[in-house]
Design an enzyme around this catalytic site. Sequence first.
Site, short mmCIF file in Angstrom:
data_model
loop_
_atom_site.label_atom_id
_atom_site.label_comp_id
_atom_site.label_asym_id
_atom_site.label_seq_id
_atom_site.Cartn_x
_atom_site.Cartn_y
_atom_site.Cartn_z
N HIS A 6 0.82 -1.22 0.00
CA HIS A 6 0.00 0.00 0.00
C HIS A 6 0.85 1.28 0.00
O HIS A 6 0.34 2.36 -0.27
CB HIS A 6 -0.99 0.00 1.17
CG HIS A 6 -0.40 0.29 2.51
ND1 HIS A 6 -0.10 -0.70 3.44
CD2 HIS A 6 -0.06 1.46 3.12
CE1 HIS A 6 0.37 -0.15 4.54
NE2 HIS A 6 0.41 1.17 4.37
N ASP A 36 0.09 -7.63 1.40
CA ASP A 36 0.54 -6.24 1.52
C ASP A 36 2.06 -6.11 1.56
O ASP A 36 2.62 -5.34 2.34
CB ASP A 36 -0.07 -5.57 2.75
CG ASP A 36 -0.02 -4.03 2.67
OD1 ASP A 36 0.16 -3.51 1.55
OD2 ASP A 36 -0.15 -3.38 3.72
N SER A 109 4.42 2.47 8.14
CA SER A 109 4.19 1.34 7.25
C SER A 109 5.44 0.96 6.46
O SER A 109 6.12 1.83 5.92
CB SER A 109 3.05 1.64 6.28
OG SER A 109 1.81 1.69 6.94
#
Length: 367
Positions: A6, A36, A109
């Site tokens: 992402h 992911d 992230s």
Amino acid sequence: VVTNNHVVDKAKTVQVTLDDNRTLDAKVIGKDAKTDIALLKISESGSYPYVQFGKGAPRVGDWVVAIGNPFGLGGTVTAGIVSARGRDIGAGPYDDFLQIDAPINKGNSGGPTFNVSGEVVGVNTAIASPSGGSVGLAFAIPAETVQTVVEQLRTDGKVVRGYLGVQVQPVTKDIADGLGLDKAKGALVDHAESGTPAAKAGLKSGDVIESVNGAPVNDARELSRRIAGLKPGTEVKLAYLRGGKSDVATVELGTLPGDGKVASRGESSSSGQARLGLNLAPASEIGLGDEGVAVMDVDPTGPAASKGISQGDVILDVGGTSVSKPSEVQAQIRAAESNGRKAVLMRVKSAKGQTRFVAVSLSNKEG
């Protein structure tokens, strides 16, 4: 360079900023939305420090350190412990997150989660928060998953997963009671798609898959992860229960594909209304297909309504036996009661055509 999908998804260009503030162009080698994970490549020559993945899974309570770039502030280190393992947060079909309480926020992230030996045990991925900031609920993809995905992305640019060809659901306490099982474990087969490896191996609706190659399967999601972690063409042995008897099927895995209005009541069943909170009619008589018994009406206070059965659903079988009339539904309910079952297991098709198993309590009140 490993990061989250992402972070780079739909990006036209990607740049990596190093600790010495150099900014380098990078190319996306491959990415996998289901876990992911994305893999980048820096083409500029040079010596780049790197870290190692941990060799074993961390234990709940182990100390961890998370590194990232929260809110664009720059390299930031936070510490905490592993709060839980195997978390399913609804992010993807193969959720198996480490839950950590090291504070991470937007911008963390793709950063590493380290153990106290400096080994990477996870990749920071998500937070659970009503405000968007850290409340002590953070999630990291386990290193074992990351390594498996990264290796395929590095060699093939994509991830290819094994495919069984079944729709499955968890075995709840009610379903276990309906099947006469001692424990609520395993993956219940809703449907084996025609022509798939599962169908060719003889797996059927109502089977409960208990293990893959001897390794126990606790629930449906674990079965999905196990099968997806194997390569197409792999031969696996699935131990399953059918009608209370154990059996084993040998399956050669395939490749995971890329990723009405009720007009008349016909034959009704007042006894069904009283027992399950349903009014039933043959599906063939009201234009809802050639098989099963249609749900004409649902008592909102009855046991069937509490399990999500609604008007327009079609009951295909009860207790493992196909039904076409309300009287056959009642016969199977009586049979379940005579066998001492606390619940009766039904296979139900929704108005959208999806099938599922539902265990409806036979007692007067829910436990």
